[in-house]
Design a protein around this motif. Structure first.
Motif, PDB file in Angstrom:
ATOM      1  N   LYS A 369       0.177 105.577 -38.284  1.00  0.00           N
ATOM      2  CA  LYS A 369       1.282 104.624 -38.308  1.00  0.00           C
ATOM      3  C   LYS A 369       2.396 105.111 -37.395  1.00  0.00           C
ATOM      4  O   LYS A 369       2.859 106.242 -37.526  1.00  0.00           O
ATOM      5  N   GLU A 370       2.811 104.254 -36.480  1.00  0.00           N
ATOM      6  CA  GLU A 370       3.946 104.571 -35.630  1.00  0.00           C
ATOM      7  C   GLU A 370       5.251 104.389 -36.403  1.00  0.00           C
ATOM      8  O   GLU A 370       5.379 103.490 -37.213  1.00  0.00           O
ATOM      9  N   LYS A 371       6.206 105.267 -36.137  1.00  0.00           N
ATOM     10  CA  LYS A 371       7.520 105.201 -36.766  1.00  0.00           C
ATOM     11  C   LYS A 371       7.409 105.020 -38.281  1.00  0.00           C
ATOM     12  O   LYS A 371       7.959 104.103 -38.870  1.00  0.00           O
ATOM     13  N   ALA A 372       6.659 105.916 -38.892  1.00  0.00           N
ATOM     14  CA  ALA A 372       6.392 105.808 -40.328  1.00  0.00           C
ATOM     15  C   ALA A 372       7.610 106.171 -41.171  1.00  0.00           C
ATOM     16  O   ALA A 372       7.792 105.653 -42.269  1.00  0.00           O
ATOM     17  N   MET A 373       8.446 107.069 -40.687  1.00  0.00           N
ATOM     18  CA  MET A 373       9.619 107.473 -41.451  1.00  0.00           C
ATOM     19  C   MET A 373      10.697 107.988 -40.500  1.00  0.00           C
ATOM     20  O   MET A 373      10.405 108.383 -39.367  1.00  0.00           O
ATOM     21  N   LYS A 374      11.927 107.983 -40.978  1.00  0.00           N
ATOM     22  CA  LYS A 374      13.027 108.510 -40.183  1.00  0.00           C
ATOM     23  C   LYS A 374      13.341 109.915 -40.653  1.00  0.00           C
ATOM     24  O   LYS A 374      13.582 110.158 -41.836  1.00  0.00           O
ATOM     25  N   HIS A 375      13.321 110.861 -39.734  1.00  0.00           N
ATOM     26  CA  HIS A 375      13.575 112.261 -40.025  1.00  0.00           C
ATOM     27  C   HIS A 375      14.881 112.635 -39.322  1.00  0.00           C
ATOM     28  O   HIS A 375      14.909 112.859 -38.116  1.00  0.00           O
ATOM     29  N   GLY A 376      15.957 112.677 -40.085  1.00  0.00           N
ATOM     30  CA  GLY A 376      17.264 112.870 -39.462  1.00  0.00           C
ATOM     31  C   GLY A 376      17.622 111.653 -38.636  1.00  0.00           C
ATOM     32  O   GLY A 376      17.664 110.529 -39.143  1.00  0.00           O
ATOM     33  N   ASP A 377      17.817 111.848 -37.322  1.00  0.00           N
ATOM     34  CA  ASP A 377      18.168 110.726 -36.456  1.00  0.00           C
ATOM     35  C   ASP A 377      17.011 110.280 -35.580  1.00  0.00           C
ATOM     36  O   ASP A 377      17.202 109.522 -34.625  1.00  0.00           O
ATOM     37  N   ARG A 378      15.787 110.715 -35.888  1.00  0.00           N
ATOM     38  CA  ARG A 378      14.639 110.317 -35.071  1.00  0.00           C
ATOM     39  C   ARG A 378      13.515 109.749 -35.936  1.00  0.00           C
ATOM     40  O   ARG A 378      13.355 110.111 -37.096  1.00  0.00           O
ATOM     41  N   TRP A 379      12.759 108.835 -35.355  1.00  0.00           N
ATOM     42  CA  TRP A 379      11.603 108.263 -36.043  1.00  0.00           C
ATOM     43  C   TRP A 379      10.384 109.140 -35.801  1.00  0.00           C
ATOM     44  O   TRP A 379      10.191 109.664 -34.703  1.00  0.00           O
ATOM     45  N   VAL A 380       9.566 109.289 -36.836  1.00  0.00           N
ATOM     46  CA  VAL A 380       8.390 110.150 -36.774  1.00  0.00           C
ATOM     47  C   VAL A 380       7.151 109.329 -37.102  1.00  0.00           C
ATOM     48  O   VAL A 380       7.153 108.526 -38.048  1.00  0.00           O
ATOM     49  N   ASP A 381       6.097 109.525 -36.322  1.00  0.00           N
ATOM     50  CA  ASP A 381       4.804 108.893 -36.605  1.00  0.00           C
ATOM     51  C   ASP A 381       4.102 109.645 -37.738  1.00  0.00           C
ATOM     52  O   ASP A 381       4.487 110.764 -38.082  1.00  0.00           O
ATOM     53  N   SER A 382       3.071 109.026 -38.294  1.00  0.00           N
ATOM     54  CA  SER A 382       2.281 109.668 -39.347  1.00  0.00           C
ATOM     55  C   SER A 382       0.798 109.552 -39.056  1.00  0.00           C
ATOM     56  O   SER A 382       0.315 108.487 -38.653  1.00  0.00           O
ATOM     57  N   VAL A 383       0.095 110.657 -39.271  1.00  0.00           N
ATOM     58  CA  VAL A 383      -1.366 110.664 -39.344  1.00  0.00           C
ATOM     59  C   VAL A 383      -1.713 110.816 -40.825  1.00  0.00           C
ATOM     60  O   VAL A 383      -1.171 111.687 -41.509  1.00  0.00           O
ATOM     61  N   TYR A 384      -2.604 109.963 -41.322  1.00  0.00           N
ATOM     62  CA  TYR A 384      -3.014 110.033 -42.721  1.00  0.00           C
ATOM     63  C   TYR A 384      -4.418 110.635 -42.788  1.00  0.00           C
ATOM     64  O   TYR A 384      -5.298 110.290 -41.981  1.00  0.00           O
ATOM     65  N   LEU A 385      -4.610 111.564 -43.724  1.00  0.00           N
ATOM     66  CA  LEU A 385      -5.894 112.220 -43.911  1.00  0.00           C
ATOM     67  C   LEU A 385      -6.298 112.139 -45.381  1.00  0.00           C
ATOM     68  O   LEU A 385      -5.446 112.100 -46.270  1.00  0.00           O
ATOM     69  N   ARG A 386      -7.591 112.159 -45.609  1.00  0.00           N
ATOM     70  CA  ARG A 386      -8.119 112.013 -46.967  1.00  0.00           C
ATOM     71  C   ARG A 386      -9.327 112.929 -47.143  1.00  0.00           C
ATOM     72  O   ARG A 386     -10.086 113.172 -46.213  1.00  0.00           O
ATOM     73  N   ILE A 387      -9.485 113.425 -48.389  1.00  0.00           N
ATOM     74  CA  ILE A 387     -10.679 114.172 -48.760  1.00  0.00           C
ATOM     75  C   ILE A 387     -11.183 113.648 -50.094  1.00  0.00           C
ATOM     76  O   ILE A 387     -10.404 113.489 -51.046  1.00  0.00           O
ATOM     77  N   ASP A 388     -12.478 113.338 -50.165  1.00  0.00           N
ATOM     78  CA  ASP A 388     -13.094 112.942 -51.432  1.00  0.00           C
ATOM     79  C   ASP A 388     -13.512 114.201 -52.179  1.00  0.00           C
ATOM     80  O   ASP A 388     -14.074 115.132 -51.601  1.00  0.00           O
ATOM     81  N   LEU A 389     -13.241 114.211 -53.476  1.00  0.00           N
ATOM     82  CA  LEU A 389     -13.475 115.428 -54.273  1.00  0.00           C
ATOM     83  C   LEU A 389     -14.719 115.311 -55.153  1.00  0.00           C
ATOM     84  O   LEU A 389     -15.195 114.240 -55.430  1.00  0.00           O
TER      85      LEU A 389
END
Length: 389
Positions: A369-389
């Motif tokens: 996801k692009e611009k997933a959250m704002k960190h201070g005064d900058r937008w940060v992208d997110s990579v999502y990862l998953r593991i099945d247990l």
């Protein structure tokens, strides 16, 4: 029409309504009218979509005219679907990039989408009789989902239909955003305002409100007894203590370390003490977090801060020595014994060290996801990862 047939996507084909279901005359009339106007649309009872081994059953209201009634896949092709599939990705319940098409490759893992009403109703308002006529399909599908622990109802109509399907009385289980109801047999029902365009545009439902409600639905909690500590060849993972404040504050005031963390640098010791207090008090079925020690010295933290999302931090002077991978591997093996079907992580794509450590212990990338959250005064992208247990 796409080559992919919506009916082929259903994980419960034996419980689906027939394409020309005759039960609701008003809905049949609208269906036939739209087949004449838009012959390339799906225009039929919309099948379920998702995982037959799902733990979470998302109960929608009914197909949208330009969404599921057009494409044939629940919440696909309209404004409501943009938010729903985004939150599914952000809670680790989907794999792939949603693109408003039934052939976009998105898969649900641990979730399934059902509807209280399977056919498009005029003005998105089904009658009581139409809801009642369709309830047997919902009930039959629920009987065929043995791993479901939670129903996630989108709006009051879905809430009421879910209550009736679960044998719950409406007057004892009031609808309310974020409400959690306990049903017979150990099942839960979690409520949310519907993710409709109207609710989003009027501010009744924000992205964060919807994410909060979905988080409640994702896991009913960890099972079994929590460990006091975990040991590896070089590390000890233990429970947080009040006296950890000073060492944690040193960690949380390091700008380079915090650059890829979910919060910004701590300005005061009070901020760190409040963070530590929350970590200590949260320990229980919905949080299982550890301090990471090496030779008696605090060097980081590792664990589920909000089940099933994992957080990992190692002090900068210990980077590149495999401690993150070692801690994560021990934690993965421990959490497998606590009845959790999966864990997921939300990582800044520039945090290469964390990405590598997670992938080494079996996490795979499930979304971006692009611009997933704002960190201070900058937008940060997110990579999502998953593991099945």
């Amino acid at each position: 029409m796409h080559k992919t047939s919506p009916a082929d996507l259903s994980p419960l084909p034996e419980a689906e309504a027939p394409r020309d279901c005759p039960l609701c005359p008003r809905l049949v009339d609208l269906r036939m009218e739209l087949r004449g106007e838009h012959p390339d649309w799906y225009n039929a009872p919309v099948p379920a979509f998702g995982d037959r081994e799902a733990g979470v059953a998302i109960i929608g209201l009914a197909p949208g005219k330009h969404g599921a009634n057009r494409t044939g896949r629940p919440f696909t092709g309209d404004y409501a679907g943009d938010l729903l599939f985004d939150v599914l990705m952000r809670t680790g319940l989907s794999v792939g990039d949603y693109d408003s098409r039934i052939d976009d490759g998105v898969e649900l893992k641990g979730a399934i989408i059902l509807n209280a009403v399977k056919c498009l109703p005029p003005e998105n308002k089904p009658t009581g009789a139409e809801i009642q006529h369709c309830r047997p399909f919902l009930e039959e599908m629920l009987t065929r989902l043995p791993k479901v622990h939670t129903l996630f109802a989108l709006g009051k109509i879905a809430h009421d239909a879910s209550c009736r399907a679960l044998g719950m009385t409406l007057n004892q289980h009031k609808f309310g955003h974020g409400n959690v109801h306990h049903a017979p047999g150990g099942l839960r029902l979690v409520d949310s305002y519907h993710c409709s365009r109207y609710n989003q545009n009027t501010g009744r439902l924000s992205d964060e409100m919807f994410l909060m409600a979905m988080r409640k639905a994702v896991s009913p909690g960890l099972k079994g007894d929590a460990a006091h500590e975990l040991r590896t060849e070089r590390l000890v993972l233990r429970r947080a203590r009040k006296e950890d404040a000073e060492a944690l504050h040193e960690l949380f005031t390091d700008e380079e370390t915090m650059e890829s963390w979910s919060t910004t640098v701590h300005d005061t010791m009070f901020e760190t003490e409040e963070w530590l207090r929350a970590m200590i008090e949260a320990a229980g079925p919905h949080s299982d977090d550890f301090i990471v020690e090496k030779d008696g010295e605090l060097i980081g933290k590792c664990g589920l801060w909000d089940v099933p999302e994992i957080g990992m931090m190692i002090r900068r002077d210990h980077w590149g020595q495999g401690y993150a991978t070692e801690a994560l591997a021990a934690y993965r093996d421990y959490i497998r014994g606590r009845g959790l079907p999966y864990m997921f992580a939300d990582v800044d794509p520039e945090n290469i060290g964390s990405l590598r450590a997670l992938e080494k212990v079996g996490f795979t990338r499930s979304g971006f996801k692009e611009k997933a959250m704002k960190h201070g005064d900058r937008w940060v992208d997110s990579v999502y990862l998953r593991i099945d247990l």
